[in-house]
Enzyme design. Structure first.
Site, PDB file in Angstrom:
ATOM      1  N   SER A 149      13.438  35.669 -50.296  1.00 31.13           N
ATOM      2  CA  SER A 149      13.952  36.994 -50.628  1.00 31.13           C
ATOM      3  C   SER A 149      15.397  37.162 -50.133  1.00 31.13           C
ATOM      4  O   SER A 149      16.270  36.386 -50.503  1.00 31.13           O
ATOM      5  CB  SER A 149      13.016  38.067 -50.053  1.00 31.13           C
ATOM      6  OG  SER A 149      13.358  39.352 -50.518  1.00 31.13           O
TER       7      SER A 149
ATOM      8  N   ASP B 145       7.462  39.123 -60.252  1.00 30.73           N
ATOM      9  CA  ASP B 145       8.516  39.597 -59.362  1.00 30.73           C
ATOM     10  C   ASP B 145       9.619  40.285 -60.159  1.00 30.73           C
ATOM     11  O   ASP B 145      10.102  39.759 -61.171  1.00 30.73           O
ATOM     12  CB  ASP B 145       9.097  38.398 -58.596  1.00 30.73           C
ATOM     13  CG  ASP B 145      10.094  38.789 -57.522  1.00 30.73           C
ATOM     14  OD1 ASP B 145      10.364  39.986 -57.351  1.00 30.73           O
ATOM     15  OD2 ASP B 145      10.596  37.862 -56.844  1.00 30.73           O
TER      16      ASP B 145
END
Length: 327
Positions: free
Chosen positions: A172, A271
């Site tokens: 991330s 995502d």
């Protein structure tokens, strides 16, 4: 007599609140756990060290169970995720993830505790992360003639680190840091002449002003990735199109400048950031970068599932894939 409630200044939901007295409350995140002399499940040892007192940078080091006393292993410098404002190298979810990865890949890992926004707005996290990588590089044997007296003598790195096999990784926001660190390594030297062999970016946090792929046009400028960036880096030159967050945007440096020879980009089907990772990988393939790039998509999963849903079958498979890359 009850305490007087603090007056709210601003907030970034669902992550943090800032009060007018300057205090910060983090609303989500996993608990901190201590290092382990030997993890009962993996046999991995961990310990916490200080990289720098001013600025304050620390790390959690990991060492797998060794077959030989003088065994040399690849080195992984790892940057945790959390939108630059939550989570930690000492969080329980990253501890169990790295225990598993270190055991399978047989690497010495340095999980960097960079400073977080809003107390330390970006680009502080990027600078801390670069400083940590330089600290690791300073432990290389070839650094013995370095004029800088601030030489790293951490025994796990000195005794067991193979500085010809240095990797960078992150998830991330940590993957965003990893990308920027590798780009910087392509332009600036690391101490001791250390080179980065490879990097993996899992679910990288990239964004930009113009939608890509399946990103909706409506409300794009109010999407959480943009809100988080604006909050954590208020003074970013170029705003959401700063190359740190939009490495494929207008005016961004060529990805041919990546300072490593191997790269793995991993995305998750569900995502919100998936398409950014796809575009990033595609642009690397189109660039004149001379390294070897690999791409992995895990269907049916969402952002950072391999950390947040640790123990699931897909998490196990992705960690096994990352370990294979490091080998």
């Amino acid at each position: 007599m009850g305490s007087i409630p603090k007056e709210l200044d601003t907030e970034l939901l669902p992550f943090v609140r800032i009060y007018k007295d300057g205090s910060v409350e983090r609303l989500i995140g996993t608990p901190y756990v201590p290092p382990s002399a030997q993890d009962p499940l993996t046999g991995v040892s961990s310990k916490d060290i200080t990289i720098s007192h001013n600025p304050s940078i620390s790390a959690r080091l990991y060492l797998p169970k060794l077959d030989q006393t003088a065994q040399k292993l690849p080195i992984l410098v790892y940057y945790h995720g959390g939108g630059f404002c939550i989570e930690s190298a000492f969080s329980s979810d990253h501890q169990q993830f790295l225990n598993s990865l270190v055991a399978q890949a047989q690497v010495v890992a340095v999980s960097v505790e960079y400073r977080l926004a809003p107390e330390h707005r970006l680009p502080v996290a990027f600078e801390d992360s670069w400083a940590a990588l330089q600290w690791v590089a300073s432990a290389s044997a070839s650094n013995s003639t370095d004029d800088n007296n601030d030489v790293n003598e951490e025994p796990w790195l000195v005794n067991h680190g193979d500085f010809k096999r240095v990797f960078i990784g992150g998830d991330s926001a940590g993957a965003t840091i990893a990308h920027n660190t590798v780009m910087r390594a392509g332009a600036e030297s690391l101490r001791g002449g250390v080179k980065i062999l490879g990097a993996f970016l899992t679910h990288p946090y990239f964004w930009g002003s113009e939608p890509v792929g399946s990103e909706p046009s409506e409300g794009h400028d109010k999407a959480l990735p943009q809100v988080v960036w604006n909050f954590t880096y208020e003074a970013a030159p170029g705003g959401i199109d700063n190359p740190m967050i939009n490495p494929t945007g207008p005016g961004a440096p060529s990805l041919a400048g990546l300072g490593c020879s191997r790269l793995l980009v991993a995305v998750a089907e569900k995502d919100e950031l998936r398409d950014r990772g796809v575009v990033y990988y595609d642009e690397i393939k189109k660039s004149k970068w001379e390294g070897e790039a690999e791409f992995v998509q895990v269907d049916g999963e969402d952002h950072a599932f391999h950390v947040l849903l640790f123990g699931s079958e897909n998490s196990k498979n992705l960690i096994k894939r990352l370990a294979s890359f490091l080998k």
